[in-house]
Design a protein around this motif. Structure first.
Motif, PDB file in Angstrom:
ATOM      1  N   PRO A   1       7.523 -12.060 -90.840  1.00  0.00           N
ATOM      2  CA  PRO A   1       7.134 -11.716 -89.586  1.00  0.00           C
ATOM      3  C   PRO A   1       6.775 -12.846 -88.823  1.00  0.00           C
ATOM      4  O   PRO A   1       6.746 -12.640 -87.452  1.00  0.00           O
TER       5      PRO A   1
ATOM      6  N   ASP B   1      13.782  -3.177 -81.170  1.00  0.00           N
ATOM      7  CA  ASP B   1      13.652  -4.764 -81.212  1.00  0.00           C
ATOM      8  C   ASP B   1      12.163  -4.640 -80.696  1.00  0.00           C
ATOM      9  O   ASP B   1      11.171  -5.373 -80.917  1.00  0.00           O
ATOM     10  N   GLU B   2      11.737  -3.570 -79.729  1.00  0.00           N
ATOM     11  CA  GLU B   2      10.555  -3.527 -79.118  1.00  0.00           C
ATOM     12  C   GLU B   2       9.311  -2.616 -80.003  1.00  0.00           C
ATOM     13  O   GLU B   2       8.290  -2.899 -79.686  1.00  0.00           O
TER      14      GLU B   2
ATOM     15  N   THR C   1      16.347 -14.291 -86.104  1.00  0.00           N
ATOM     16  CA  THR C   1      17.160 -13.699 -84.983  1.00  0.00           C
ATOM     17  C   THR C   1      18.637 -13.325 -85.416  1.00  0.00           C
ATOM     18  O   THR C   1      19.147 -14.168 -86.045  1.00  0.00           O
TER      19      THR C   1
ATOM     20  N   LYS D   1       9.751  -6.682 -85.077  1.00  0.00           N
ATOM     21  CA  LYS D   1       8.826  -7.690 -85.402  1.00  0.00           C
ATOM     22  C   LYS D   1       7.974  -7.731 -86.794  1.00  0.00           C
ATOM     23  O   LYS D   1       7.943  -8.432 -87.479  1.00  0.00           O
ATOM     24  N   ASP D   2       7.396  -6.604 -86.884  1.00  0.00           N
ATOM     25  CA  ASP D   2       6.738  -6.170 -87.990  1.00  0.00           C
ATOM     26  C   ASP D   2       7.727  -6.517 -89.447  1.00  0.00           C
ATOM     27  O   ASP D   2       7.277  -6.769 -90.436  1.00  0.00           O
TER      28      ASP D   2
ATOM     29  N   PRO E   1      10.247 -14.813 -87.606  1.00  0.00           N
ATOM     30  CA  PRO E   1      11.289 -13.975 -87.451  1.00  0.00           C
ATOM     31  C   PRO E   1      12.760 -14.601 -87.452  1.00  0.00           C
ATOM     32  O   PRO E   1      12.977 -15.528 -86.973  1.00  0.00           O
TER      33      PRO E   1
ATOM     34  N   ASP F   1      14.391 -10.480 -85.255  1.00  0.00           N
ATOM     35  CA  ASP F   1      14.338 -10.596 -83.604  1.00  0.00           C
ATOM     36  C   ASP F   1      15.577 -10.445 -83.095  1.00  0.00           C
ATOM     37  O   ASP F   1      16.664 -10.910 -83.534  1.00  0.00           O
TER      38      ASP F   1
END
Length: 282
Positions: free
Chosen positions: A36, A59-60, A41, A64-65, A39, A69
């Motif tokens: 994390p 994505d939002e 992509t 992230k965790d 990340p 990305d």
């Protein structure tokens, strides 16, 4: 980091083959550990609604965790997502069904793999003229999608509504048009690109009935009171899924596939499309 672009069918997809944003590129090892703090992509091409919306939710809220990305590329047609995946512009796409991918692969030789079904967008029959399928008059102009897979799928919904009958798996509007056994009302069957059907329906008064893909229904905010019939979501083989190049299921793509089938995404779909225009397929 997330970007939203719209690629046209004209070939601009290749010209805009941008380097993906992010701190690292996807690992070739599907079992690699994702970090994390660093990340990976993934550039994913998707129809704007609902596919890109679902990806943006991930994505939002979840990516992230999970150590990924998403670079979401919104594409308005049904050709560019696969050509861009083939030429490496995209890492994956999310817009198509099993039957559509099978047809495209047979015609163009794609070597793609895909995940499990994520959601169904039911084909829906709309009319501004008629309130019930039984009211449809002889000779009415009916507009359908012009790609073979979605055309017969739309015709099946018309058959369920009683407007066509005795359809075979390989029927098309050309084979059915003058067949009174299959087209007893002598409906004037026409077709157009999927993204154009809804526009003709909204603006062309000669169109008495239109069969429209679910994602375009949501996007165009069509009047639900104009629905004559709708494809069932139960045991529907037309679920959309994530697609990637065969042999290139990276750890990041594997993680995205997992997130697309998470309880959070199921709840997001059910709570966002309460009208049944988008239905979870898992």
């Amino acid at each position: 980091m997330r970007k939203k672009l719209t690629l046209a069918i004209t070939g601009i997809a290749t010209a805009l083959a941008l380097t993906a944003c992010g701190s690292s590129s996807p690992s070739a090892d599907a079992d690699a550990t994702l970090d994390p703090a660093n990340p990976v992509t993934i550039k994913v091409g998707a129809s704007p609604v609902p596919q890109a919306q679902i990806l943006n939710y991930i994505d939002e809220n979840l990516a992230k965790d999970a150590g990924i990305d998403l670079d979401v590329v919104e594409i308005d047609d049904y050709v560019t997502p696969n050509t861009s995946l083939q030429d490496g512009t995209l890492d994956a796409n999310y817009f198509q069904t099993e039957a559509y991918l099978k047809t495209e692969t047979e015609e163009k030789g794609y070597k793609f793999a895909h995940g499990a079904g994520i959601h169904v967008e039911p084909m829906t029959v709309f009319s501004k003229t008629f309130k019930d399928p039984k009211d449809v008059t002889e000779g009415t102009t009916v507009l359908l999608n012009n790609d073979p897979v979605n055309q017969i799928r739309g015709m099946r919904v018309l058959e369920q509504a009683g407007l066509l009958q005795n359809l075979a798996d390989d029927d098309s509007i050309l084979s059915v048009q003058d067949d009174k056994d299959k087209n007893p009302l002598s409906l004037q069957l026409k077709d157009a690109n999927a993204e154009q059907v809804v526009q003709y329906y909204k603006n062309d008064k000669s169109i008495g009935v239109a069969v429209i893909n679910g994602n375009f229904i949501v996007q165009a905010k069509l009047n639900k009171d104009e629905i004559l019939a709708q494809e069932s979501g139960e045991n529907n083989p037309n679920a959309n899924f994530l697609t990637w190049r065969d042999g290139e299921e990276t750890a990041a793509i594997k993680k995205l596939e997992e997130l697309l089938h998470s309880d959070e995404v199921r709840s997001y779909i059910e709570e966002t499309w309460t009208d049944g225009s988008v239905i979870p397929a898992f």
